[in-house]
Design a protein around this motif. Structure first.
Motif, mmCIF file in Angstrom:
data_model
loop_
_atom_site.group_PDB
_atom_site.id
_atom_site.type_symbol
_atom_site.label_atom_id
_atom_site.label_comp_id
_atom_site.label_asym_id
_atom_site.label_seq_id
_atom_site.Cartn_x
_atom_site.Cartn_y
_atom_site.Cartn_z
ATOM 1 N N ASP A 204 -0.446 -2.152 10.208
ATOM 2 C CA ASP A 204 0.888 -2.754 10.346
ATOM 3 C C ASP A 204 1.999 -1.730 10.132
ATOM 4 O O ASP A 204 2.933 -1.636 10.933
ATOM 5 C CB ASP A 204 1.055 -3.899 9.338
ATOM 6 C CG ASP A 204 0.319 -5.167 9.741
ATOM 7 O OD1 ASP A 204 -0.142 -5.259 10.899
ATOM 8 O OD2 ASP A 204 0.207 -6.067 8.892
ATOM 9 N N ILE A 205 1.912 -0.960 9.040
ATOM 10 C CA ILE A 205 3.028 -0.072 8.733
ATOM 11 C C ILE A 205 3.045 1.146 9.662
ATOM 12 O O ILE A 205 4.113 1.621 10.058
ATOM 13 C CB ILE A 205 3.066 0.339 7.251
ATOM 14 C CG1 ILE A 205 1.831 1.122 6.835
ATOM 15 C CG2 ILE A 205 3.247 -0.890 6.373
ATOM 16 C CD1 ILE A 205 1.871 1.606 5.378
ATOM 17 N N ALA A 206 1.857 1.647 10.025
ATOM 18 C CA ALA A 206 1.810 2.767 10.973
ATOM 19 C C ALA A 206 2.298 2.321 12.346
ATOM 20 O O ALA A 206 3.021 3.055 13.036
ATOM 21 C CB ALA A 206 0.391 3.318 11.070
ATOM 22 N N GLY B 11 1.103 13.068 12.190
ATOM 23 C CA GLY B 11 1.212 13.567 10.819
ATOM 24 C C GLY B 11 2.433 13.027 10.109
ATOM 25 O O GLY B 11 2.385 12.697 8.915
ATOM 26 N N GLU B 12 3.541 12.930 10.818
ATOM 27 C CA GLU B 12 4.766 12.388 10.222
ATOM 28 C C GLU B 12 4.618 10.895 9.951
ATOM 29 O O GLU B 12 5.108 10.388 8.932
ATOM 30 C CB GLU B 12 5.951 12.665 11.138
ATOM 31 C CG GLU B 12 6.339 14.145 11.166
ATOM 32 C CD GLU B 12 7.323 14.502 12.262
ATOM 33 O OE1 GLU B 12 8.079 15.465 12.092
ATOM 34 O OE2 GLU B 12 7.333 13.802 13.318
ATOM 35 N N ILE B 13 3.937 10.196 10.836
ATOM 36 C CA ILE B 13 3.679 8.769 10.595
ATOM 37 C C ILE B 13 2.766 8.602 9.381
ATOM 38 O O ILE B 13 2.988 7.731 8.534
ATOM 39 C CB ILE B 13 3.071 8.114 11.844
ATOM 40 C CG1 ILE B 13 4.131 8.037 12.958
ATOM 41 C CG2 ILE B 13 2.528 6.712 11.533
ATOM 42 C CD1 ILE B 13 3.604 7.544 14.291
ATOM 43 N N VAL C 162 1.905 6.978 3.575
ATOM 44 C CA VAL C 162 1.500 7.215 2.183
ATOM 45 C C VAL C 162 2.677 7.155 1.223
ATOM 46 O O VAL C 162 2.479 7.022 0.008
ATOM 47 C CB VAL C 162 0.738 8.547 2.020
ATOM 48 C CG1 VAL C 162 -0.523 8.565 2.868
ATOM 49 C CG2 VAL C 162 1.633 9.742 2.330
ATOM 50 N N SER C 163 3.910 7.219 1.747
ATOM 51 C CA SER C 163 5.067 7.038 0.870
ATOM 52 C C SER C 163 5.200 5.579 0.439
ATOM 53 O O SER C 163 5.907 5.271 -0.525
ATOM 54 C CB SER C 163 6.353 7.490 1.577
ATOM 55 O OG SER C 163 6.751 6.574 2.591
ATOM 56 N N ILE C 164 4.505 4.692 1.146
ATOM 57 C CA ILE C 164 4.552 3.261 0.823
ATOM 58 C C ILE C 164 3.315 2.825 0.054
ATOM 59 O O ILE C 164 3.403 2.080 -0.926
ATOM 60 C CB ILE C 164 4.709 2.445 2.124
ATOM 61 C CG1 ILE C 164 6.090 2.735 2.734
ATOM 62 C CG2 ILE C 164 4.524 0.944 1.876
ATOM 63 C CD1 ILE C 164 6.304 2.168 4.104
ATOM 64 N N GLU C 165 2.127 3.313 0.470
ATOM 65 C CA GLU C 165 0.882 2.991 -0.222
ATOM 66 C C GLU C 165 -0.197 3.960 0.233
ATOM 67 O O GLU C 165 -0.056 4.596 1.282
ATOM 68 C CB GLU C 165 0.450 1.554 0.074
ATOM 69 C CG GLU C 165 0.042 1.319 1.521
ATOM 70 C CD GLU C 165 -0.612 -0.037 1.722
ATOM 71 O OE1 GLU C 165 -0.688 -0.829 0.771
ATOM 72 O OE2 GLU C 165 -1.053 -0.291 2.850
ATOM 73 N N PRO C 166 -1.299 4.109 -0.531
ATOM 74 C CA PRO C 166 -2.429 4.905 -0.038
ATOM 75 C C PRO C 166 -2.870 4.354 1.324
ATOM 76 O O PRO C 166 -3.014 3.146 1.493
ATOM 77 C CB PRO C 166 -3.504 4.684 -1.108
ATOM 78 C CG PRO C 166 -2.730 4.344 -2.344
ATOM 79 C CD PRO C 166 -1.544 3.549 -1.864
ATOM 80 N N ALA D 275 8.420 -4.294 6.011
ATOM 81 C CA ALA D 275 9.867 -4.203 5.808
ATOM 82 C C ALA D 275 10.237 -2.912 5.085
ATOM 83 O O ALA D 275 11.266 -2.294 5.377
ATOM 84 C CB ALA D 275 10.355 -5.420 5.018
ATOM 85 N N LYS D 276 9.388 -2.482 4.143
ATOM 86 C CA LYS D 276 9.626 -1.209 3.458
ATOM 87 C C LYS D 276 9.600 -0.046 4.443
ATOM 88 O O LYS D 276 10.375 0.903 4.333
ATOM 89 C CB LYS D 276 8.565 -0.982 2.370
ATOM 90 C CG LYS D 276 8.805 -1.741 1.087
ATOM 91 C CD LYS D 276 7.762 -1.335 0.051
ATOM 92 C CE LYS D 276 7.961 -2.092 -1.250
ATOM 93 N NZ LYS D 276 6.954 -1.704 -2.265
ATOM 94 N N MET D 277 8.670 -0.113 5.408
ATOM 95 C CA MET D 277 8.599 0.949 6.413
ATOM 96 C C MET D 277 9.881 0.987 7.243
ATOM 97 O O MET D 277 10.416 2.069 7.529
ATOM 98 C CB MET D 277 7.379 0.753 7.315
ATOM 99 C CG MET D 277 7.268 1.781 8.450
ATOM 100 S SD MET D 277 7.170 3.493 7.858
ATOM 101 C CE MET D 277 5.444 3.578 7.373
#
Length: 294
Positions: free
Chosen positions: A94-96, A113-115, A120-124, A54-56
């Motif tokens: 999941d997030i990618a 690269g943008e993905i 990484v803006s959400i988690e390592p 959901a954050k993504m």
């Protein structure tokens, strides 16, 4: 009506992971075990998504100015073959996958690269979104080194009990010694040499060295035993979830005495120590997307 289907591979942890040129970094080890996301027009159910996914969605809406009402008319379906909290990149897949799916649905044309930067803006995050191998800073999304080639072989994965919070693990990984840094630089060189020369033995040796270097950060009780067994029965090397619980044995089918290996595994490791054993293939990374229009 559009229907976007996304398949994102999980991993058997990382081929190698450590610090290189003042950067925390890794090379993910993609396998043929997938997270699948379907996005289509229909009753909106974004509120039912996993928190990180959901954050993504929210981050893509913010960055690319997608109106919330657009998302409210989308129906998301998610399923996964990737065990959770094992170091097999279940969260990254999941997030990618969600980023790639929304990119195609809204024609954002996001690059791998943008993905990776979004993840990484959400988690390592692992770097499984790239179709080619690279050494990836899993904290800031920077590519430190690109490798010319791929790795394709078999892998036997032992899924040990327990789970690791990747975020907490990565927050504690800033205590590498000078000796560790020198050792990891040698590991990167050996891994790259193996890729360039298509020498899976060199690759496997680099992976094994990285696995043992990680023992000072996250101890794996059966790593030494499994590595010795791998060597005895023709395996190429040991690949681990550096921030997880899985240990994988990389091998080529023609050279590996799999039945004998499994007999010894069951003889020397209690069945209560592991949840399952998986047989998978090492594959190139990358996210597969198909689009249907009715």
């Amino acid at each position: 009506m559009r229907r976007v289907t996304v398949k994102t591979p999980g991993t058997c942890g990382e081929y190698i992971q450590g610090w290189f040129e003042d950067n925390p970094c890794l090379v993910s080890c993609p396998i043929d075990r997938y997270s699948t996301i379907i996005i289509k027009e229909g009753p909106g159910n974004c509120k039912s998504l996993k928190p990180k996914t959901a954050k993504m969605v929210a981050e893509i809406c913010r960055r690319y100015e997608i109106a919330r009402r657009e998302i409210d008319h989308l129906h998301f379906s998610m399923e996964t073959e990737i065990p959770l909290e094992k170091g097999m990149a279940s969260s990254t897949a999941d997030i990618a996958g969600m980023a790639a799916g929304l990119s195609h649905f809204f024609d954002l044309r996001l690059t791998p690269g943008e993905i990776g930067a979004l993840c990484v803006s959400i988690e390592p995050s692992d770097n499984l979104m790239f179709p080619k191998l690279n050494l990836f800073n899993h904290i800031n999304g920077k590519i430190l080194k690109s490798f010319k080639g791929s790795i394709e072989s078999e892998i036997l994965i032992i899924d040990f009990h327990g789970g690791i919070d990747t975020l907490s693990f990565n927050e504690s990984q800033d205590d590498y010694t000078k000796k560790d840094l020198e050792s990891f630089a040698e590991i990167v060189y050996q891994f790259e040499q193996g890729i360039n020369e298509k020498n899976l033995k060199y690759v496997g040796e680099a992976c094994t060295r990285s696995a043992f270097l990680n023992q000072g950060r996250l101890q794996k009780p059966y790593l030494e035993l499994l590595t010795a067994m791998s060597q005895n029965y023709g395996g190429l090397g040991t690949i681990i979830g550096h921030s997880g619980t899985v240990i994988g044995i990389m091998y080529q089918e023609k050279d590996f005495q799999g039945n004998e290996f499994l007999k010894d595994l069951r003889k020397y490791i209690p069945v209560t120590a592991y949840a399952d054993i998986y047989q998978n293939h090492l594959i190139p990374g990358g996210i597969k997307v198909t689009i249907e229009r009715n």
